[in-house]
Write a protein that holds these residues in place. Structure first.
Motif, short mmCIF file in Angstrom:
data_model
loop_
_atom_site.label_atom_id
_atom_site.label_comp_id
_atom_site.label_asym_id
_atom_site.label_seq_id
_atom_site.Cartn_x
_atom_site.Cartn_y
_atom_site.Cartn_z
N LYS A 8 2.96 -12.93 26.04
CA LYS A 8 3.91 -13.98 26.41
C LYS A 8 4.79 -14.38 25.23
CE LYS A 8 1.18 -15.82 30.22
NZ LYS A 8 0.39 -16.95 30.74
N ILE A 9 4.23 -14.38 24.04
CA ILE A 9 5.03 -14.75 22.87
C ILE A 9 6.00 -13.63 22.52
CG2 ILE A 9 4.91 -15.20 20.39
CD1 ILE A 9 2.19 -16.58 21.02
N MET A 10 5.51 -12.41 22.53
CA MET A 10 6.34 -11.30 22.10
C MET A 10 7.18 -10.70 23.22
SD MET A 10 5.92 -11.37 19.02
CE MET A 10 4.82 -11.82 17.72
N GLY A 11 7.02 -11.21 24.44
CA GLY A 11 7.80 -10.67 25.54
C GLY A 11 7.10 -9.48 26.16
N ASN A 12 7.20 -9.35 27.47
CA ASN A 12 6.52 -8.28 28.18
C ASN A 12 7.55 -7.31 28.74
OD1 ASN A 12 4.10 -7.16 29.01
ND2 ASN A 12 4.31 -7.99 31.07
N PRO A 13 7.62 -6.07 28.26
CA PRO A 13 8.63 -5.15 28.75
C PRO A 13 8.48 -4.87 30.23
CG PRO A 13 7.28 -4.13 27.03
CD PRO A 13 6.71 -5.47 27.30
N ALA A 14 9.58 -4.52 30.87
CA ALA A 14 9.55 -4.20 32.29
C ALA A 14 8.72 -2.94 32.52
CB ALA A 14 10.97 -4.00 32.81
N GLU A 46 12.93 -7.69 25.38
CA GLU A 46 13.50 -7.65 26.73
C GLU A 46 14.75 -6.77 26.78
OE1 GLU A 46 14.14 -11.72 27.61
OE2 GLU A 46 11.99 -12.18 27.76
N LYS A 47 15.61 -6.91 25.77
CA LYS A 47 16.89 -6.19 25.76
C LYS A 47 16.70 -4.68 25.64
CE LYS A 47 21.44 -6.36 23.52
NZ LYS A 47 22.24 -7.07 22.48
N TYR A 48 15.74 -4.27 24.81
CA TYR A 48 15.56 -2.85 24.55
C TYR A 48 14.26 -2.29 25.15
CZ TYR A 48 19.37 -3.86 21.40
OH TYR A 48 20.58 -4.28 20.90
N ASN A 49 13.62 -3.10 26.01
CA ASN A 49 12.39 -2.69 26.68
C ASN A 49 11.39 -2.14 25.66
OD1 ASN A 49 10.98 -2.51 29.17
ND2 ASN A 49 11.18 -0.30 29.08
N SER A 50 11.11 -2.96 24.66
CA SER A 50 10.32 -2.51 23.52
C SER A 50 8.90 -3.06 23.54
CB SER A 50 10.99 -2.95 22.20
OG SER A 50 12.28 -2.43 22.11
N ARG A 51 8.00 -2.27 23.05
CA ARG A 51 6.65 -2.74 22.75
C ARG A 51 6.53 -2.80 21.23
NH1 ARG A 51 2.48 2.17 22.66
NH2 ARG A 51 3.91 3.82 22.08
N ILE A 52 5.61 -3.60 20.74
CA ILE A 52 5.43 -3.75 19.30
C ILE A 52 4.03 -3.30 18.92
CG2 ILE A 52 5.35 -5.36 17.36
CD1 ILE A 52 7.39 -7.07 18.81
N ILE A 53 3.95 -2.40 17.97
CA ILE A 53 2.65 -1.96 17.45
C ILE A 53 2.62 -2.23 15.95
CG2 ILE A 53 2.38 -0.19 19.23
CD1 ILE A 53 3.14 1.90 17.10
N TYR A 54 1.44 -2.23 15.39
CA TYR A 54 1.30 -2.46 13.96
C TYR A 54 1.18 -1.13 13.24
CZ TYR A 54 -0.60 -4.13 9.54
OH TYR A 54 -0.79 -4.39 8.20
#
Length: 349
Positions: free
Chosen positions: A169-175, A224-232
């Motif tokens: 929820k904080i980092m945004g959930n891609p579609a 949201e704009k680039y439909n991105s996920r974030i990994i470390y």
């Protein structure tokens, strides 16, 4: 975070001795339990290597530590009123929540009174506290490089788990799409605070101080704009950013050679390119930038674009000052802006 070995040893000794004279001077984060404490906490003392020391409670919260229930580190030097404790408990139960007036009413609290008491006790606003706790949990999940969360983000799924909800929820959930872009997150320590760095294999997307107001919104918009996920992890780009920042703070680098991704409107990109061209050790006014871009009446628009810069230090928005020479408008805080300008003056020759 305290990095001086001498200070760390001093603070650890104070922790072992439960020295009340150090209460409020530093906070000890305990890696094995995930809590942070006053030096005088009566809980069993950890090994030195399991301690991280912070000057402020907000730093500890942003690092993902929660307040100790035994010593209540945020209450110094006062006891916590019942309504304030209720807010703290609610944040722990629902760390992902973005608070509204109705949420206070639902708890039977007067919003204005509860907020005022909270600030009196904690020396930070309730919004700051809730945000720092949210972001701390999210940063902690990124640092863990959780495979479970990584898989959830690939398919756009939100778990019911509190930790996972806090992250997504904080980092945004891609579609739910197959063409998901991956951004790699890393943290870079600097003399003026830790920074979050987001890159892919080709460019730097974001470099911000972790306590910057609005950081979570910036991350959400990118996702949201680039439909991105974030990994470390590490990329060639974020390693280069860390190296060049280290050189900059030592006075060994005046210009950066990092490939940048400008996420903004055509006008914003013009402003950012103009910022990037301001020489090391020099300052310009908002009006000067507007004039360089061909319209002296666009001072406010320049100011908004300056504030929307997502690439702190490397795109040097700290070099923009008011026409009268005053320091204004730095999202990382005016103390940091002054530090950066003083640093550049020191090493300009």
């Amino acid at each position: 975070m305290i990095t001086s070995k001498v200070k760390q040893q001093e603070f650890y000794q104070a922790l072992l001795e439960k020295d009340r004279a150090y209460d409020g001077i530093f906070f000890a984060g305990i890696k094995t339990t995930g809590i942070f404490c006053h030096p005088s906490c009566r809980a069993r003392k950890p090994k030195f290597e399991n301690c991280v020391f912070y000057q402020t409670a907000e730093e500890a919260l942003l690092a993902g530590f929660r307040p100790c229930k035994i010593c209540q580190p945020l209450s110094f030097p006062q006891m916590i009123p019942a309504e304030v404790q209720k807010l703290v408990d609610e944040v722990e139960a629902h760390p992902e929540k973005r608070w509204k007036e109705s949420d206070f009413s639902a708890l039977g609290l007067n919003s204005a009174a509860a907020r005022r008491k909270f600030k009196e006790i904690y020396q930070m606003t309730f919004v700051q506290y809730a945000r720092a706790r949210r972001m701390g949990l999210a940063f902690k999940e990124i640092s863990r490089g959780s495979k479970v969360i990584d898989q959830q983000l690939q398919v756009g799924y939100e778990s019911s788990s509190g930790f996972n909800d806090a992250f997504t929820k904080i980092m945004g959930n891609p579609a739910k799409k197959t063409d998901i872009q991956t951004l790699t997150a890393s943290f870079i320590s600097t003399p003026i605070g830790r920074m979050l760095c987001l890159t892919d294999d080709e460019a730097l997307y974001l470099l911000e101080f972790e306590d910057r107001r609005g950081l979570e919104r910036e991350i959400e918009r990118l996702r949201e704009k680039y439909n991105s996920r974030i990994i470390y992890g590490q990329t060639a780009i974020n390693q280069k950013v860390a190296e060049q920042l280290s050189e900059y703070f030592k006075g060994e680098r005046r210009e950066f050679s990092i490939p940048l991704f400008y996420d903004g409107s055509p006008f914003q990109k013009q402003v950012w390119e103009t910022l990037a061209a301001i020489p090391f050790g020099k300052t310009v006014s908002y009006q000067e930038i507007a004039i360089r871009l061909g319209d002296r009446n666009k001072v406010r628009a320049v100011g908004r674009a300056n504030g929307a810069n997502k690439l702190a230090i490397i795109v040097p928005c700290h070099r923009v000052i008011a026409q009268n020479g005053n320091l204004t408008g730095y999202a990382g805080g005016l103390e940091r802006k002054k530090y950066l300008l003083d640093l550049e003056q020191k090493y300009r020759n």
